[in-house]
Design an enzyme around this catalytic site. Structure first.
Site, PDB file in Angstrom:
ATOM      1  N   ASP A 152     -29.832  22.036  71.397  1.00 23.58           N
ATOM      2  CA  ASP A 152     -31.258  22.272  71.175  1.00 23.58           C
ATOM      3  C   ASP A 152     -31.601  23.735  70.940  1.00 23.58           C
ATOM      4  OD1 ASP A 152     -31.898  19.600  71.453  1.00 23.58           O
ATOM      5  OD2 ASP A 152     -32.267  19.754  73.608  1.00 23.58           O
ATOM      6  N   TYR A 407     -38.092  11.082  68.535  1.00 23.95           N
ATOM      7  CA  TYR A 407     -39.397  11.565  68.978  1.00 23.95           C
ATOM      8  C   TYR A 407     -40.498  10.951  68.111  1.00 23.95           C
ATOM      9  CZ  TYR A 407     -37.548  15.306  72.010  1.00 23.95           C
ATOM     10  OH  TYR A 407     -36.938  16.017  73.014  1.00 23.95           O
TER      11      TYR A 407
END
EC number: 3.2.1.18
Length: 471
Positions: A152, A407
């Site tokens: 990330d 997401y």
């Protein structure tokens, strides 16, 4: 021709040229005198003539006379001075189903073209239209640096935006700010973008407004300062943003920070019943901003933050409905809980998600699988915000359960010519690692849909790329 005739011919030619030159000089003198007096007739010779060409541009023509020369300059200028701050006075539009808005097919196109590796995408609109946003990994799908993009946080990530419907590439992407966590929104006059970067134990945020850095925010808990990963929302120039710093699996320090033109107006510590807040999806209507978030510590039911942007205050609770929308999650219980997290679910602690909470017109989004980020569905659940017994009355598949999702988040085109704000959402379609380990990268494409008053059918808007083609 004898010598006398030659002399007469040359003399006549010279006289003719002299007369022509004299006439040209007289004409030039008259033209300059006329222009001089024409400009001098105006009260202020430096005042431009303004001709509006459309709602977003103005043509300015400056007439400047100096040394008997007239220069005419055309300048195209954005009419920012005529813009006003967004005002969230309208209600949400009635929604009975969802129509397709955009699908970028980034992974399919990236099998051959130079497409950026991204994740954490979203959409955000401004008075000119809507754009796609995502956190780039600083490489392309076919680039050798794509190895390791499952991680990330790195110094190579940046928030980029590009025209809605296109696939993100080095050639069409605009860098908004540098970092590995972001949010962005337009206040009606200019855009504010926020990016977090730096090491886990000492990250910081840089706030950009109008294309320039305005404010810096240091870490307050020393544990991955992070923000929404979708658009923020502004009302009368005030743009609240939810930020968290602290553990992902224990009590963390969440703040609601109120910005105006990129500058901090007020900071509030999280209050209310929500026990853990991450990755909020926010929208505005009726002068209120609602953020539906991720409880990564305990709750499979989503926390809700309700913000009054004018008073710069907030409250928090949990979505009351018995329909759980985080992933992973247990089976839907008999009763929901407005005041506390509903625990359970294995193995993932959570995923970014959203809802539109509007009484009878409420919709919840969730993955179809309760255990993994696969499939996606929209459920109309009347009074989901307040009723612990509320259940679905309408269902629409967005991505079938044989395909990966990821997401999801809310956005609205607040400048659309409607009597109400039409809800829209996007779903991240993750491909590559960890689920598809035959490739070295982790990236996504995007699908976005908006509300319709009609009752439309379902279809699967999955990514559609064949991973075998990347080997």
């Amino acid at each position: 021709m004898n010598p006398n005739q030659k002399i007469i011919c040359i003399s006549a030619t010279g006289m003719t040229l002299s007369v022509v030159s004299l006439l040209i000089g007289i004409a030039n003198l008259g033209l300059n005198i006329g222009l001089h007096y024409k400009v001098g007739d105006t009260p202020d010779v430096n005042t431009p003539n303004v001709n509006g060409t459309n709602s977003t541009t103005t043509t300015i023509i400056n007439n400047n006379t100096q040394n008997n020369f007239t220069n005419i300059t055309n300048i195209i200028h954005n009419k920012n001075e005529e813009r006003t701050f967004l005002n969230l006075t309208k209600p949400l539009c009635e929604v009975n189903s969802w129509h397709i808005l955009s699908k970028d097919n980034a992974i399919r196109i990236g099998e051959e073209a130079h497409i950026l590796v991204t994740r954490e995408p979203y959409l955000s609109c401004d008075p000119q239209g809507c754009r796609m946003f995502a956190l780039s990994q600083g490489t392309t799908l076919r680039g050798r640096h794509a190895n390791g993009t499952i991680h990330d946080r790195s110094p190579f990530r940046a928030l980029v935006s590009w025209e809605m419907g296109q696939a993100p590439s080095p050639y069409n992407a605009k860098i908004e700010c540098i970092g590995w966590s972001s949010t962005s929104c337009h206040d009606g006059i200019s855009r504010m973008s926020i990016c977090m970067s730096g090491p886990n134990n000492n990250a910081s945020a840089v706030v950009w407004y109008g294309g320039r850095p305005v404010t810096e925010i240091p870490s307050w808990a020393g544990n991955i300062l992070r923000t929404q990963e979708s658009e923020c929302v502004c009302h009368k120039g005030i743009c609240p943003v939810v930020m968290t710093d602290g553990p992902a699996n224990n009590k963390a320090a969440t703040k609601i920070i109120y910005f105006k033109e990129g500058k901090i107006q007020k900071i509030e510590e999280l209050t209310g019943n929500a026990q853990h807040i991450e990755e909020c999806s926010c929208y505005g209507a009726k002068e209120v901003i609602k953020c539906i978030c991720r409880d990564n510590w305990k709750g499979a039911n989503r926390p809700v933050i309700t913000i009054d942007p004018e008073m710069m205050t907030h409250t928090s609770k949990y979505l009351c409905s018995k329909i759980l929308t985080d992933t992973s999650r247990p089976n839907d219980p008999t009763n929901g809980n407005c005041d506390a997290p509903i625990t359970g679910g294995n193995p993932d602690p959570g995923v970014k998600g959203f809802a539109f909470l509007d009484g009878e017109n409420s919709w919840l989004g969730r993955t179809i699988s309760k255990d993994s980020r696969s499939g996606y569905e929209m459920l109309k659940v009347p009074n989901a915000e307040t009723n612990t017994q509320s259940g679905p009355i309408t269902h629409q598949v967005i991505v079938n359960n044989q395909n990966w999702s990821g997401y999801s988040g809310a956005f609205i085109d607040y400048w659309a010519n409607k009597e109400c704000f039409n809800p829209c959402f996007y779903v991240e379609l993750i491909r590559g690692r960890p689920k598809e380990s035959s490739v070295l990268w982790t990236s996504n494409s995007i699908v976005a849909l908006c509300g319709s008053k009609e009752r439309l059918g379902s279809w699967s808007w999955h990514d559609g790329a064949e991973i075998i083609y990347f080997k």
